[in-house]
Design a protein around this motif. Structure first.
Motif: not given
Lengths: 543, 543
Positions: A100-104, A110-112, A149-154, B284-285
Motif C-alpha cells: 500500500f502507499s500513503v500520501e500526504e 509531520d509525524a509517523p 510508517i516513518s516517511d510520507v509519502p511512501s 522520503p525526499k
C-alpha cells in the motif's frame, strides 16, 4: 547459500544427533532432486474490488457478513483519518504479499503513522477481538500487523505472507496537524498452479459446479512451492494433506513437478530411523518436524503409487524405494501372530491421527490403513519390478484381512467395531472398506446402517470425509457418496465459503480444535478433495 | 532516483502551487550543493552490555529506574518463553537499527512467533502503558513494534530507526509444542560525528565534566545527515535546533560539512515567498513543512554568520545571500515609524516561538530578536562585502534599540517589561541583553533582580536557557551563568540523564507539552548547548 551447501547443511542438521542415519547413502541425492524439481511460483498483482461493511447477522456463518459498500476509489480519494476501520475486499482468496502507499493530503506529514492491518479469510476474523487470546496455537498465526510508517509519502510491502479475502485497516496513530490518504492497495498473489483445468460436463448441477470451483480455488491456494496444508496455517507439507492434494491435482491442475518435489523433499527430510516425516518445513531451510505419525508414514507409500500411476515416472519410485520399503516395517513391531496389531501399544508409542474427533477408537482404522498401504505398496512394487523384495506382502495382507474380519466384524449388527468397547464409527467402516476387509456388500450394508444407529462416532474434519466418500464409491453407494459430498461441502457453499475450511461441523459454526475459531484455517488442503471425486467419477458427480 | 532528477522533483514540489517562487534562479543550485555536502553516516555495530530490571522508586526520575540484573548471556542461553518482559541495556544512547536472531531450542518451531519490542531512552518509557494513548502528538512516535516471525531460525532487522538505551522484549505468541531463544541482539548505531573533541581542562569540576560529556553525547546522537532536533522525535531539521547544535559543533566535533549541508538544504527548501522554512524533512525526499516561524527565520541569518566566522567559508554565505537578505524583510511589514513592531499583528499572523511556556508575552523578545538578527546580518554582510546592500541596517538597529529601551525598560523596577500587562520574564531580559537594548549594567541588574521578584515568567524549555545564559555571560554575570548551567543541567545529571532532555522542569518530572511524558524526546538538540558554553568560555566553566 548455494544449492550444494544448502543440502550439506540439511544433511548435517538431520544427521547431527545420530550417526545411525539409515538413509545416509540416499539423503543427499533426494534433497538434490527436491531442489531441482521445485516448481516456480506464478505471481500476479491483484487489485481490491470493493469496500465492504461488516454486518452482524445471526443467520450467517459465524454471525458476520461482508456487505458491499463503496468503490475502492472512495478509500483512495479521501482522508484516511475519517475512514479508520475500513474493510477492503479483494473478491477472492489470495496468498502472498500486501502493498500500500500513503500520501500526504494538503500539508507535509509531520509525524509517523501507525496503522493496524487485519487480514481475514472469512468476515468473522475481522470482527472478533483477538486479545486476550484464548487459543491453543500460537497467537502469531492470527493475521494482524501493526505498521509504523516513518516517511510520507511512501510505499510499503508488509514482509509477512498473508492468506485472505478481506483486509481491515485501522488508524492507531497520526498527527493532528497533517492529513494523509491510503492509495494503491495491491497484492502480489502466488501459486504454483500454471494450468486451467477443463470444464465440467454441461449436465453437472449447479451445486456440484460451485463445489468444484471452490475446491479448485482451495487447491490452487494451497499449491505453493509445496502442497501446503493451509496458506494461512500451518503453511507446511503434511503427508496427509499431500495425499489428498496430489490426488485432486491429478484430475485438475496436473502440476506433477510439485508432487515430485514434495515426495523427494519428504524423503530427503525423513527421520534417521527410517520413518517418513509427518510434516516438513521448507523455510528458512528445509527441515522436518520431529513428530512421527503412524498412518501418515504409510500413506506416503500410497501417494507415491498414485503419482507413478498418473505419470508413469517409475524412476522417482525407484529412487524413493528404500524409503517406501522401510515404511512397511513400521507396523511389523506391533503385529501379532494372529494377524492383529497391538493397538494399545501402537497408540501409546505413536501419534495415530485418522481424524480430529475426540473419543474416536482407532483400532479398526489402524488395521485398515496398514492392509490398504501394504496392498498399494505391493502394486507399486510390481509397477517398478520390485515385487520380489516385498514378496511377503500378499500373504501378510491375507492374514491381516482375515484376522481383522474375524475380530472386528459384528455379524449381528452388520457393522465393523473398534476397540474394547466395540465402538462403531464412520472411520472404522471407511477403512474396513478401503482395505478390502469388508466385502462390497458388507461395506454397503454397514455404511447405509450407520445413520440409523445410536452412538455412532461421526467424522470430525473434512479429511475423514474423503475416506468415507471413497469407501462409499467402492461399495457402489454412488448416490450416497454424491449426497454426502453435496450436503457436507454444499453446506459450506451455502454458508458463503470462497474456499473450503479446515474444520466444518454443520451444527457448530464456531467449532475449533484450537479453542478459538479465528485461528482455524479457512482455506485448507484436505478440504479440496471434492475436485478429485467430481472429476475422477464424472458418471457419479457430473450427471 | 538520480541526484539531478531528485532535485528536479523537489523543485516541482516546491513550485507547483505557485509560479511566484522568488528563488527560482537559486533553488536548483542550493539543492545541488545540499546533496553534495551531505555528510556520510559513521555506522558502528553495538552489543548490549547487561540485562536490567525495572524497579519502581518514588525517589528517582519519573519513578522508574533500571537496575543491573543478569549478564546478556542468560538471555541468549535460555528459553525466551521464560523471560518474556526482559529488558536489555545497551549502556548508552544509540540511534539506528535493531537486529536480533531467534533459534530453535530442542525441537523444530511449528508456528510463528509474535514479539513486542519497546525501545526507551529512559526507564519510564518501558514501564508506562502507552494505550489508551492520551498524548497530543502521533501515537506512532512511541517506539513499540510488534514483530511476527514466520521462520525459525532467522535473523531480523526491524526496518524502523530507533533512538534508545533500553529495549524490552515481550512474548505475545508462540507454540506450546516448541521452544526458542533470542540471540545475537545487536544495534547498528549511526552518527555523522567523525572526530573526538579535546579534553576539558584538568581544573574542571566533576559536574561540569559530566554535563559536557552528556551534552556531547546528546549532540552526537542528534548529528545524523542533518542536525536533527531529536533522534526519537521529531527527527528533523529545525532552524532553532540547528543554531544551537552548530554553535556547540564549532567548539566540539567541528563537522562543518554538516552545517553547510543543513544551511543549503534549508535554502533549497525555503518557502516561495522568501521565508526560511522553520523545519524541513530529508526523507522520503527533501521537503519543507509549511509552517513559517518568525524568530527561526531570522535566526537562520545568525546561524550563517556563526558558520562563516568559524570556517571562513564566505562562498557559502555569498551563495545564500539572497535568502539571508530576504529574511530582513519579514519584520519590516510590522515596523512602525516609532521603531516598534506591531506585536499584536505579528503574533496574529505568525507563529512566534522563543520558548515552550504558556502565557509568555513575546513583545520584548520579538523586538530583541529582530535587532539582534539585524546586527548579526550586518556583520555577516561586512564579512562578505555586501554591506552596501543592507546599508540601512545600522540606522534601523539604532532606531529600534532606542524605541525598545524607551518603551520596554522600566526604570523604577530595573527590568524590561513586555506587552500590555508589562509582563516580566527571563525571555524578555535575555533578548534585551542579546540585542544590546540593555546596557551591560542594566542587563546585569535586571537578570540579578528576577529571582527576587514576584510573578516572573521563568524559562520553560532548555532552548531558552541557552539565551539566558548567553545573556548572563554578556553582562559579566559569569558566576551566575555557571550556577544556572550547573543547576539546570546538573539537575538532569543528578536524575540519571544519559542524554539531555527536550523538556526539563526541576519541579515536575512528568511535564510534557504533549500531555504524555513518554512521547517527550529525552535526547534533544536544544539541550546540548552546555557543550558550547563550557568549551567557548573555559575561563568561566573549566576553572
Amino acid at each position: 547459500m548455494k544449492k550444494s551447501s544448502l543440502i550439506f547443511f540439511v544433511l548435517c542438521l538431520v544427521t547431527a544427533a545420530n550417526a545411525q542415519d539409515i538413509y545416509k547413502e540416499q539423503r543427499g541425492g533426494w534433497l538434490q532432486k527436491a531442489e531441482e524439481s521445485k516448481p516456480p511460483l506464478i505471481e500476479t498483482i491483484k487489485q481490491p474490488v470493493t469496500l465492504v461493511t461488516l454486518v452482524q447477522d445471526d443467520n450467517v456463518f459465524q454471525h458476520w457478513k461482508a456487505v458491499k459498500s463503496k468503490p475502492v476509489d472512495s478509500l483512495y480519494n479521501n482522508s484516511f483519518k475519517k475512514q479508520s476501520g475500513v474493510v477492503v475486499d479483494f473478491g477472492e482468496h489470495l496468498t502472498g504479499y500486501f502493498t500500500f502507499s500513503v500520501e500526504e493530503l494538503n500539508r507535509a506529514a509531520d509525524a509517523p503513522l501507525r496503522i493496524k492491518f487485519t487480514f481475514g479469510e472469512v468476515p468473522s476474523e475481522l470482527a472478533t477481538p483477538f486479545d486476550p487470546y484464548p487459543g491453543g496455537l500460537s497467537r502469531a498465526w492470527l493475521q494482524d500487523e501493526i505498521i509504523t510508517i516513518s516517511d510520507v509519502p511512501s510505499t510499503i510491502t508488509i514482509p509477512r505472507r498473508f492468506a485472505f479475502c478481506y483486509v481491515k485497516m485501522e488508524l492507531l496513530g497520526s498527527s493532528v496537524y497533517s492529513d494523509f490518504r491510503i492509495t494503491n492497495v495491491s497484492f502480489k498473489a502466488s501459486t504454483s498452479v500454471n494450468t486451467t483445468p477443463g470444464a465440467l460436463a454441461a449436465t453437472t448441477n449447479k451445486m456440484i459446479g460451485d463445489i468444484d470451483r471452490i475446491g479448485l480455488t482451495t487447491l490452487k491456494e494451497c499449491m505453493q512451492t509445496v502442497y501446503e496444508d493451509g496458506p494461512k496455517r500451518d503453511r507446511r507439507l503434511w503427508i496427509g494433506d499431500l495425499y489428498l492434494e496430489s490426488l485432486a491435482n491429478i484430475y485438475s491442475y496436473k502440476n506433477y513437478a510439485l508432487t515430485k518435489h514434495c515426495l523427494y523433499l519428504l524423503a530427503g527430510l525423513s527421520y534417521e530411523d527410517g520413518v517418513a516425516p509427518s510434516n516438513v518445513f521448507e523455510r528458512p531451510k528445509p527441515h522436518p518436524q520431529i513428530n512421527p505419525l503412524f498412518d501418515y508414514a504409510l500413506i506416503y507409500d500410497v501417494a507415491v503409487k498414485e503419482y507413478v500411476q498418473a505419470t508413469g515416472d517409475k524412476q522417482t519410485a525407484l529412487d524413493l524405494w528404500p524409503l517406501i520399503k522401510q515404511q512397511l516395517e513400521i507396523p511389523k513391531k506391533y503385529l501379532g501372530e494372529d494377524g492383529m496389531l497391538d493397538y494399545e501399544k501402537a497408540n501409546k508409542e505413536w501419534w495415530l491421527f485418522f481424524d480430529w474427533r475426540n473419543g474416536l477408537d482407532k483400532q479398526a482404522a489402524l488395521q485398515g490403513v496398514v492392509i490398504w498401504a501394504y496392498k498399494n505398496t505391493y502394486e507399486l512394487a510390481k509397477m517398478i519390478g520390485k515385487e520380489n523384495e516385498v514378496a511377503e506382502l500378499p500373504a501378510l495382507v491375507k492374514k491381516m484381512t482375515d484376522a481383522t474380519h474375524k475380530n472386528l466384524y459384528d455379524k449381528t449388527s452388520g457393522v465393523f467395531v473398534s476397540g474394547k468397547d466395540n465402538q462403531v464409527s464412520y472411520a472404522s467402516q471407511a477403512w474396513m472398506v478401503l482395505s478390502g476387509v469388508a466385502t462390497k456388500v458388507e461395506g454397503a450394508t454397514a455404511l447405509k446402517k450407520l445413520p440409523t444407529m445410536q452412538n455412532v462416532v461421526y467424522p470430525g474434519a473434512p479429511y475423514l470425509y474423503h475416506y468415507v466418500i471413497e469407501a462409499m464409491i467402492q461399495c457402489d453407494l454412488k448416490q450416497e457418496a454424491k449426497e454426502l459430498l453435496t450436503n457436507y461441502w454444499g453446506g459450506m457453499v451455502n454458508k458463503g465459503a470462497d474456499t473450503f475450511w479446515e474444520v466444518y461441523d454443520p451444527k457448530d459454526d464456531f467449532l475449533s480444535p484450537y479453542k478459538f475459531f479465528p485461528v482455524n484455517s479457512y482455506c485448507h488442503a484436505w478440504s479440496c478433495t471434492p475436485v478429485y471425486f467430481i472429476r475422477k467419477y464424472p458418471e457419479i458427480f457430473q450427471q
